[in-house]
Design a protein around this motif. Structure first.
Motif, PDB file in Angstrom:
ATOM      1  N   GLN A 172      60.015 -40.593  -2.547  1.00  0.00           N
ATOM      2  CA  GLN A 172      59.133 -39.799  -3.388  1.00  0.00           C
ATOM      3  C   GLN A 172      58.811 -38.467  -2.727  1.00  0.00           C
ATOM      4  O   GLN A 172      58.758 -37.423  -3.390  1.00  0.00           O
ATOM      5  N   MET A 173      58.614 -38.481  -1.420  1.00  0.00           N
ATOM      6  CA  MET A 173      58.356 -37.238  -0.696  1.00  0.00           C
ATOM      7  C   MET A 173      59.544 -36.300  -0.813  1.00  0.00           C
ATOM      8  O   MET A 173      59.378 -35.081  -1.000  1.00  0.00           O
ATOM      9  N   ALA A 174      60.754 -36.841  -0.697  1.00  0.00           N
ATOM     10  CA  ALA A 174      61.950 -36.013  -0.815  1.00  0.00           C
ATOM     11  C   ALA A 174      62.074 -35.413  -2.214  1.00  0.00           C
ATOM     12  O   ALA A 174      62.443 -34.245  -2.363  1.00  0.00           O
ATOM     13  N   LEU A 175      61.741 -36.188  -3.226  1.00  0.00           N
ATOM     14  CA  LEU A 175      61.810 -35.670  -4.586  1.00  0.00           C
ATOM     15  C   LEU A 175      60.768 -34.573  -4.829  1.00  0.00           C
ATOM     16  O   LEU A 175      61.026 -33.601  -5.545  1.00  0.00           O
ATOM     17  N   ASP A 176      59.604 -34.726  -4.231  1.00  0.00           N
ATOM     18  CA  ASP A 176      58.550 -33.726  -4.409  1.00  0.00           C
ATOM     19  C   ASP A 176      58.853 -32.434  -3.651  1.00  0.00           C
ATOM     20  O   ASP A 176      58.371 -31.360  -4.039  1.00  0.00           O
ATOM     21  N   HIS A 177      59.595 -32.535  -2.556  1.00  0.00           N
ATOM     22  CA  HIS A 177      59.915 -31.352  -1.741  1.00  0.00           C
ATOM     23  C   HIS A 177      61.434 -31.288  -1.555  1.00  0.00           C
ATOM     24  O   HIS A 177      61.928 -31.176  -0.423  1.00  0.00           O
ATOM     25  N   TRP A 178      62.162 -31.333  -2.642  1.00  0.00           N
ATOM     26  CA  TRP A 178      63.602 -31.541  -2.599  1.00  0.00           C
ATOM     27  C   TRP A 178      64.373 -30.350  -2.041  1.00  0.00           C
ATOM     28  O   TRP A 178      65.441 -30.536  -1.457  1.00  0.00           O
ATOM     29  N   TRP A 179      63.850 -29.128  -2.143  1.00  0.00           N
ATOM     30  CA  TRP A 179      64.636 -27.963  -1.769  1.00  0.00           C
ATOM     31  C   TRP A 179      64.521 -27.641  -0.280  1.00  0.00           C
ATOM     32  O   TRP A 179      65.520 -27.528   0.416  1.00  0.00           O
ATOM     33  N   LEU A 180      63.302 -27.522   0.240  1.00  0.00           N
ATOM     34  CA  LEU A 180      63.103 -27.121   1.632  1.00  0.00           C
ATOM     35  C   LEU A 180      62.393 -28.168   2.478  1.00  0.00           C
ATOM     36  O   LEU A 180      62.183 -27.951   3.676  1.00  0.00           O
ATOM     37  N   GLY A 181      62.002 -29.294   1.900  1.00  0.00           N
ATOM     38  CA  GLY A 181      61.347 -30.344   2.668  1.00  0.00           C
ATOM     39  C   GLY A 181      59.905 -30.004   3.024  1.00  0.00           C
ATOM     40  O   GLY A 181      59.359 -28.980   2.616  1.00  0.00           O
ATOM     41  N   VAL A 182      59.299 -30.873   3.838  1.00  0.00           N
ATOM     42  CA  VAL A 182      57.903 -30.674   4.234  1.00  0.00           C
ATOM     43  C   VAL A 182      57.783 -29.958   5.574  1.00  0.00           C
ATOM     44  O   VAL A 182      56.684 -29.635   6.014  1.00  0.00           O
ATOM     45  N   GLY A 183      58.899 -29.724   6.255  1.00  0.00           N
ATOM     46  CA  GLY A 183      58.860 -29.058   7.553  1.00  0.00           C
ATOM     47  C   GLY A 183      59.420 -29.946   8.639  1.00  0.00           C
ATOM     48  O   GLY A 183      59.347 -31.179   8.554  1.00  0.00           O
ATOM     49  N   PRO A 184      59.969 -29.364   9.698  1.00  0.00           N
ATOM     50  CA  PRO A 184      60.630 -30.155  10.747  1.00  0.00           C
ATOM     51  C   PRO A 184      59.731 -31.189  11.408  1.00  0.00           C
ATOM     52  O   PRO A 184      60.201 -32.245  11.796  1.00  0.00           O
ATOM     53  N   LEU A 213      69.491 -40.016   6.401  1.00  0.00           N
ATOM     54  CA  LEU A 213      69.569 -39.098   5.269  1.00  0.00           C
ATOM     55  C   LEU A 213      68.180 -38.688   4.783  1.00  0.00           C
ATOM     56  O   LEU A 213      67.918 -37.507   4.530  1.00  0.00           O
ATOM     57  N   LEU A 214      67.282 -39.668   4.662  1.00  0.00           N
ATOM     58  CA  LEU A 214      65.927 -39.349   4.242  1.00  0.00           C
ATOM     59  C   LEU A 214      65.201 -38.504   5.282  1.00  0.00           C
ATOM     60  O   LEU A 214      64.333 -37.687   4.940  1.00  0.00           O
ATOM     61  N   ASP A 215      65.535 -38.696   6.534  1.00  0.00           N
ATOM     62  CA  ASP A 215      64.903 -37.917   7.600  1.00  0.00           C
ATOM     63  C   ASP A 215      65.193 -36.438   7.411  1.00  0.00           C
ATOM     64  O   ASP A 215      64.284 -35.594   7.408  1.00  0.00           O
ATOM     65  N   TRP A 216      66.475 -36.095   7.258  1.00  0.00           N
ATOM     66  CA  TRP A 216      66.821 -34.684   7.085  1.00  0.00           C
ATOM     67  C   TRP A 216      66.335 -34.143   5.749  1.00  0.00           C
ATOM     68  O   TRP A 216      65.941 -32.976   5.647  1.00  0.00           O
ATOM     69  N   TRP A 217      66.394 -34.958   4.717  1.00  0.00           N
ATOM     70  CA  TRP A 217      65.998 -34.476   3.398  1.00  0.00           C
ATOM     71  C   TRP A 217      64.495 -34.181   3.349  1.00  0.00           C
ATOM     72  O   TRP A 217      64.057 -33.152   2.857  1.00  0.00           O
ATOM     73  N   THR A 218      63.674 -35.120   3.862  1.00  0.00           N
ATOM     74  CA  THR A 218      62.229 -34.908   3.806  1.00  0.00           C
ATOM     75  C   THR A 218      61.790 -33.770   4.725  1.00  0.00           C
ATOM     76  O   THR A 218      60.844 -33.041   4.404  1.00  0.00           O
ATOM     77  N   ARG A 219      62.428 -33.575   5.840  1.00  0.00           N
ATOM     78  CA  ARG A 219      62.025 -32.534   6.789  1.00  0.00           C
ATOM     79  C   ARG A 219      62.563 -31.161   6.393  1.00  0.00           C
ATOM     80  O   ARG A 219      61.848 -30.163   6.497  1.00  0.00           O
ATOM     81  N   LEU A 220      63.840 -31.114   5.980  1.00  0.00           N
ATOM     82  CA  LEU A 220      64.519 -29.828   5.803  1.00  0.00           C
ATOM     83  C   LEU A 220      65.029 -29.600   4.390  1.00  0.00           C
ATOM     84  O   LEU A 220      65.647 -28.556   4.144  1.00  0.00           O
ATOM     85  N   GLY A 221      64.806 -30.534   3.479  1.00  0.00           N
ATOM     86  CA  GLY A 221      65.259 -30.364   2.110  1.00  0.00           C
ATOM     87  C   GLY A 221      66.763 -30.537   1.962  1.00  0.00           C
ATOM     88  O   GLY A 221      67.468 -30.906   2.912  1.00  0.00           O
ATOM     89  N   LEU A 222      67.267 -30.228   0.773  1.00  0.00           N
ATOM     90  CA  LEU A 222      68.694 -30.368   0.517  1.00  0.00           C
ATOM     91  C   LEU A 222      69.520 -29.422   1.377  1.00  0.00           C
ATOM     92  O   LEU A 222      70.667 -29.727   1.730  1.00  0.00           O
ATOM     93  N   VAL A 223      68.952 -28.275   1.729  1.00  0.00           N
ATOM     94  CA  VAL A 223      69.671 -27.339   2.578  1.00  0.00           C
ATOM     95  C   VAL A 223      69.959 -27.977   3.943  1.00  0.00           C
ATOM     96  O   VAL A 223      71.093 -27.980   4.442  1.00  0.00           O
ATOM     97  N   GLY A 224      68.922 -28.532   4.567  1.00  0.00           N
ATOM     98  CA  GLY A 224      69.110 -29.178   5.861  1.00  0.00           C
ATOM     99  C   GLY A 224      69.973 -30.417   5.773  1.00  0.00           C
ATOM    100  O   GLY A 224      70.771 -30.694   6.685  1.00  0.00           O
ATOM    101  N   LEU A 225      69.829 -31.174   4.675  1.00  0.00           N
ATOM    102  CA  LEU A 225      70.649 -32.372   4.498  1.00  0.00           C
ATOM    103  C   LEU A 225      72.127 -32.001   4.422  1.00  0.00           C
ATOM    104  O   LEU A 225      72.983 -32.668   5.021  1.00  0.00           O
ATOM    105  N   GLY A 226      72.438 -30.936   3.685  1.00  0.00           N
ATOM    106  CA  GLY A 226      73.821 -30.500   3.590  1.00  0.00           C
ATOM    107  C   GLY A 226      74.378 -30.019   4.908  1.00  0.00           C
ATOM    108  O   GLY A 226      75.505 -30.358   5.294  1.00  0.00           O
ATOM    109  N   LEU A 227      73.576 -29.226   5.644  1.00  0.00           N
ATOM    110  CA  LEU A 227      74.028 -28.729   6.940  1.00  0.00           C
ATOM    111  C   LEU A 227      74.198 -29.861   7.945  1.00  0.00           C
ATOM    112  O   LEU A 227      75.188 -29.909   8.689  1.00  0.00           O
TER     113      LEU A 227
END
Length: 325
Positions: A172-184, A213-227
């Motif tokens: 749910q956190m990832a969906l709410d902050h899907w683009w850039l995440g909540v921060g490192p 996967l959820l770690d990178w997505w929640t922290r850094l968003g889809l951008v960080g997950l892709g990288l």
């Protein structure tokens, strides 16, 4: 990181108790400075885990440590074997990630590499890898009937249940902050303040979602997950190319090292599906070491190939027959 220390016990000798307290304090201070997790084990518990008897002597513990690690502990200090016994006892804690995902992934890579080498006519490495696979499976057999092992598959209570609740919150956190995440370094604050489910109240202070996967997505968003995913894919590809290059050179030792690195990386990725893996900053060096070793070795193989190719090419102005005009 994890630091395993012996649990404090009462001592009849005051001087001995003071020295033990000083050493224990230094170990705990070093662990705190390195931000490592501290695990305490009672001496009797560690001895029982390794030898089956809580009052085993130091000689028995040293013998079991030497057998488990394949080393000669004859000249090793008793303190060194005691420290190794604590580490081994902590490893034998029936981790879900280690037993259900990391170990099978590691064995699958070893077995797959053995079959691949067999197709290339390399029977020696196949025998070694096959033996390692069999040994790994046999090591699990004695624990299969224990209550702790059987509870690994129980997702209605304990760690398994809490982990599922954590993943629900992290999703749910990832969906709410899907683009850039909540921060490192903001997962803990976001989780504790707005995403902790009532059914998971026992563990409110978790600083990562226990999933790569959820770690990178929640922290850094889809951008960080892709990288991050691209970086891991590139690193695994480098290890695979290193294995092929070493096998083509018929370098058995280097091919075995490449297989070991591939197996370690596969175990880390598999374990990362349900635990921290190596995604945290203090463990990222493990990935850097594996991929850096593979990259350097692959570059060396490429340089050798380029050197061999240049030596086979005859320059256009060369006189191969030595004819004098």
């Amino acid at each position: 990181g994890v630091v395993v220390v012996e649990r404090a016990f009462a001592s009849k000798n005051v001087a001995t108790a003071i020295r033990l307290g000083e050493g224990r304090g230094l170990a705990l201070a070093a662990a705190a400075r390195a931000r490592a997790q501290v695990v305490e084990l009672a001496p009797a518990s560690a001895k029982k885990t390794l030898t089956g008897h809580g009052r085993a002597g130091k000689g028995d513990v040293a013998a079991l440590v030497a057998l488990a690690l394949g080393i000669d502990a004859g000249g090793a200090p008793a303190d060194a074997t005691a420290a190794l016994s604590l580490a081994l006892a902590w490893l034998f804690t029936f981790s879900k990630g280690a037993l259900l995902l990391a170990a099978p992934a590691q064995l699958a890579v070893l077995g797959g590499a053995g079959i691949w080498m067999l197709g290339r006519g390399r029977r020696g490495p196949l025998a070694i890898l096959g033996g390692l696979t069999i040994v790994g499976l046999l090591l699990i057999v004695p624990f299969a009937g224990t209550e702790r092992f059987q509870r690994l598959f129980d997702l209605t209570q304990g760690t398994g249940f809490l982990r599922i609740q954590l993943w629900r919150s992290s999703w749910q956190m990832a969906l709410d902050h899907w683009w850039l995440g909540v921060g490192p370094d903001h997962f803990l604050y976001a989780y504790r303040s707005g995403y902790l489910l009532p059914s998971a109240w026992q563990e409110p202070n978790l600083n990562h979602p226990h999933n790569l996967l959820l770690d990178w997505w929640t922290r850094l968003g889809l951008v960080g997950l892709g990288l991050g995913g691209g970086w891991l894919a590139a690193g695994m590809g480098t290890l695979g190319r290193w294995l092929r290059a070493a096998a083509s050179e018929r370098s058995t030792g280097e091919a075995a090292l490449a297989v070991g690195c591939l197996a370690a990386a596969a175990a880390g990725l598999a374990h990362g599906l349900i635990d921290a893996s190596y995604a945290l900053p203090d463990l990222m060096w493990s990935w850097v070491l594996l991929f850096g070793l593979g990259s350097a070795a692959l570059e060396r193989c490429c340089q050798k190939d380029r050197g061999a190719l240049s030596s086979d090419v005859v320059p256009a102005n060369a006189n191969p027959r030595g004819i004098v005009a």
